[in-house]
Design an enzyme around this catalytic site. Sequence first.
Site, mmCIF file in Angstrom:
data_model
loop_
_atom_site.group_PDB
_atom_site.id
_atom_site.type_symbol
_atom_site.label_atom_id
_atom_site.label_comp_id
_atom_site.label_asym_id
_atom_site.label_seq_id
_atom_site.Cartn_x
_atom_site.Cartn_y
_atom_site.Cartn_z
ATOM 1 N N THR A 135 43.670 -0.394 -8.556
ATOM 2 C CA THR A 135 44.223 -1.460 -9.008
ATOM 3 C C THR A 135 44.857 -1.064 -10.295
ATOM 4 O O THR A 135 44.634 0.322 -10.701
ATOM 5 C CB THR A 135 42.760 -1.339 -10.678
ATOM 6 O OG1 THR A 135 41.737 -1.826 -9.678
ATOM 7 C CG2 THR A 135 42.439 -2.856 -11.689
ATOM 8 N N SER A 136 45.598 -2.470 -10.474
ATOM 9 C CA SER A 136 46.837 -1.928 -12.140
ATOM 10 C C SER A 136 48.072 -1.168 -10.917
ATOM 11 O O SER A 136 48.476 -0.904 -10.315
ATOM 12 C CB SER A 136 46.447 -1.571 -12.805
ATOM 13 O OG SER A 136 47.020 -1.136 -14.278
#
Length: 287
Positions: A135-136
Amino acid sequence: MKISKITSMLAAAGAASAASLQQVSNFGTNPTGVQMFIYVPDQLAANPPIIVAMHYCTGTAQAYFQGTQYANLANSKGFIVIYPDAPDSGGCWDVHSDATLTHDAGGDSLGIASMVRYTIDQYGADPSRVFATGTSSGAMMTNVLIGAYPDLFAAGAAFSGVPYGCFAGPSMWNSQCAQGQLIKSAQEWGDQARSGYSGFTGTRPKMQVWHGAADTTLYPQNFYEEVKQWTNVLGYAEGSGTNSSNDPLSGYTRSTYGPDFEAIFAQGVGHTVPEQANDVLRFFGLA
């Protein structure tokens, strides 16, 4: 009921849930000091698959372990989950240096690759079923690993990231990329991803990318640049995807280009798109 029988039942119940997140040291070449944490379920499949699950900036291996469903799914599916922990003081991954972007050249990516190699050897894991997701900043590292280590990974799933090489440069943060101002052709992006391991001649890993339309941290243009990159790498025409509305959730649109590439765009969703672990497992062939 006899006390001895009760005691044995309690012991069996304890054994059934004994698996926990464990730190591993001395797992191989690790020039930047990435920490390795691993979750091995009690009921491990024969020749188990491996998922490398990578946290966001400010995050930790423990936070991603607790905040996602991969460990719970490992209990029922029998795969191993590796949770790397970034050495940067802000918890971000090195997705910018020449070393991390290049096969076996150094950076955080080499430490993660060493974790994979260690786990394959230690647990008899299936080297053809190793997967990356994050994520990210972890999504950015997913893109990096798929570009620089296509020999190790069969597929990746990136939630709210940027293309491989988009952050390339001297700094951990790249505002031009983050703000969606780094625009390249599909061929240029594809060539950049292939440069991560220029001598690789095998089958390229599958890729799945997710992004929110209201993302003001890593602007939505990065989604379109990722689509350019991976369609080029995987041999799909850029606009050839088949769209499916409200898939897997209301407001999400899934574009399927074939078995090797999917791109999901989420209306009204900012940074970050919540992890959809069951969908990821389906794409990885582990559902």
